[in-house]
Design an enzyme around this catalytic site. Structure first.
Site, PDB file in Angstrom:
ATOM      1  N   CYS A 199      37.287  28.145  42.703  1.00  0.00           N
ATOM      2  CA  CYS A 199      38.497  27.806  43.726  1.00  0.00           C
ATOM      3  C   CYS A 199      39.430  28.798  43.954  1.00  0.00           C
ATOM      4  CB  CYS A 199      39.219  26.634  43.046  1.00  0.00           C
ATOM      5  SG  CYS A 199      40.794  26.021  44.001  1.00  0.00           S
ATOM      6  N   CYS A 230      43.203  28.007  42.917  1.00  0.00           N
ATOM      7  CA  CYS A 230      43.274  28.085  41.365  1.00  0.00           C
ATOM      8  C   CYS A 230      43.276  29.530  40.867  1.00  0.00           C
ATOM      9  CB  CYS A 230      42.021  27.591  40.674  1.00  0.00           C
ATOM     10  SG  CYS A 230      41.737  25.823  41.351  1.00  0.00           S
TER      11      CYS A 230
END
Length: 455
Positions: free
Chosen positions: A70, A73
């Site tokens: 991600c 993230c």
């Protein structure tokens, strides 16, 4: 009658003391095992073997449910790394942790994690969704608000000053002087994430002089980030106290930014929005001061401003073009519609006060024209939501797909050529075979005729 002693025996007392010492020792061991303490601190990595232990060990722990692939993230990770040591060092340490939710799906499912990253703040083991800022400099004070008591009790001038100076400046501060704590507790719980609350039980006249209030009970509201303050003398019953707190959660005139825009959407009041060319110009600064004066007298409205130079994409949605005359003042509903007041265009800086007064009078009398904000174009959408890095990634992926497609076409063409060649060779083979059969047949016929002649 023999009296029964309520004092614990020596054995019982020793057992209690031993249990307390062991509990503290176990707690310290747990903290050392996770590598955090009052000094230092880091983001700890959790998995299915230590997750439950971590959230039960620490009173305050923020958990980042992430996925390794991600992008959001990956951008959040260094922010948490920067904040971790500063949050771990304090009277009430706050621990930061992360867990690979893409791998440990059972834990992610248990806490209803469906997107990455998802942040959960555990207070004494109980989770709550964290939706606050994610940049380290803003995340730190925001989390400290969670760990702070709903209402702090101040017992001297020094404690009042210490509370004000120690509170993070991005939040408004409310201090009640000669106000019962019970009046503020429920509101402090309701607005815990947005403001600091305290009650001064003991203070001198020096504090009253310093903060410019001349009677009590009184509620002092400070907005340190904007250098603003307000005083409320009551009534403290009914909805008046909450109304005062709501009005002072925001500055008198709100600068439109991504974070403040999110706050504005939580209020039901109309927004008097002033659009200017550049917020930094002297004329704009003078205009902002005039808007603050108007806001103080019209607390049923929210006053806000935004500069074209500061946020062009946002300003453009209000149909601002090359011929637009600045400043442009409208009343926005916070959604897709806004009102223009007929005959309210500003003409000069010298007449701003009277023109703003005329604008508000026209609005309250209903001399308005309803308009809709301009829907963003697809290119605007891309500018707003796709970063340059993302565009590079997309271009790279498209390039790879084109190469793969060309390779596939070349491979198909080569395969077609081979098939044609194979078919050609097969045809040649068939022709050769037919010729051989014909030659053999001719030879057999010739041999047959020779034998007939001999006979």
């Amino acid at each position: 009658m023999k009296k029964t002693s309520v004092l614990p025996s020596r054995t019982g007392l020793a057992f209690v003391l031993t249990w307390i010492v062991l509990s503290l020792h176990v707690g310290c061991d747990e903290e050392q095992r996770f590598g955090v303490g009052n000094k230092g601190g880091r983001v700890i990595e959790l998995d299915d073997t230590n997750f439950d232990s971590a959230i039960s060990t620490f009173d305050y722990i923020l958990v980042d449910f992430y996925a390794p692939w991600c992008g959001h993230c990956q951008r959040l990770s260094p922010q948490l790394d920067s904040a971790a040591p500063l949050l771990a060092d304090g009277d009430k340490p706050i621990v930061l942790a992360k867990i690979n939710a893409d791998k440990f799906t059972g834990i992610a499912s248990k806490y209803e994690v469906s997107a990455y990253p998802t942040l959960k703040f555990f207070i004494n083991g109980f989770p709550t969704d964290y939706t606050g800022p994610r940049k380290a400099e803003l995340l730190i004070p925001y989390l400290k608000k969670f760990a702070a008591p709903e209402v702090s009790i101040l017992k001297s001038n020094h404690e009042v000053q210490e509370f004000i100076e120690g509170s993070e400046k991005i939040f408004p501060i409310f201090i009640g002087f000669d106000i019962k704590e019970s009046l503020l507790v429920s509101l402090a719980k309701q607005y815990k994430k947005r403001a600091w609350f305290a009650v001064a039980e003991e203070f001198s006249d020096e504090v009253m002089v310093e903060y410019h209030f001349d009677k009590k009970p009184a509620l002092l509201a400070l907005r340190p980030e904007y250098r603003e303050k307000d005083i409320f003398y009551g009534p403290f019953e009914g909805g008046y106290l909450e109304e005062f707190i709501q009005q002072n959660l925001l500055p008198l005139c709100v600068p439109i930014r991504y974070d403040t825009l999110k706050l504005l959407k939580e209020y039901a009041r109309p927004i008097v929005l002033t659009i200017m060319k550049d917020e930094r110009e002297d004329e704009s600064l003078q205009l902002i001061g005039t808007l603050k004066d108007a806001a103080f007298d019209n607390r049923d409205l929210i006053f806000a401003y935004v500069g074209l130079e500061q946020w062009e994409e946002f300003v453009d949605t209000f149909n601002v073009g090359k011929k637009t005359k600045f400043p442009k003042i409208i009343v926005w509903n916070g959604d897709s519609e806004y009102l223009s007041v007929v005959g309210s265009e500003t003409s000069s800086v010298e007449n701003l006060e009277s023109e703003i007064t005329g604008f508000l009078e026209g609005y309250r009398k209903g001399k308005t024209v309803k308009q809709s904000i301009k829907e963003p174009s697809f290119s605007d959408f891309l500018k707003s939501f796709i970063s340059i890095g993302s565009v590079c990634v997309i271009v790279f992926v498209i390039a790879i797909l084109v190469v793969v497609w060309n390779m596939s076409i070349s491979e198909n063409e080569e395969r077609t050529k081979m098939e044609i060649l194979r078919e050609g060779r097969l045809a040649e083979g068939m022709q050769f075979s037919d010729a051989m059969e014909l030659n053999l047949e001719n030879t057999e016929n010739s041999e047959s005729k020779r034998r007939q002649k001999e006979d």
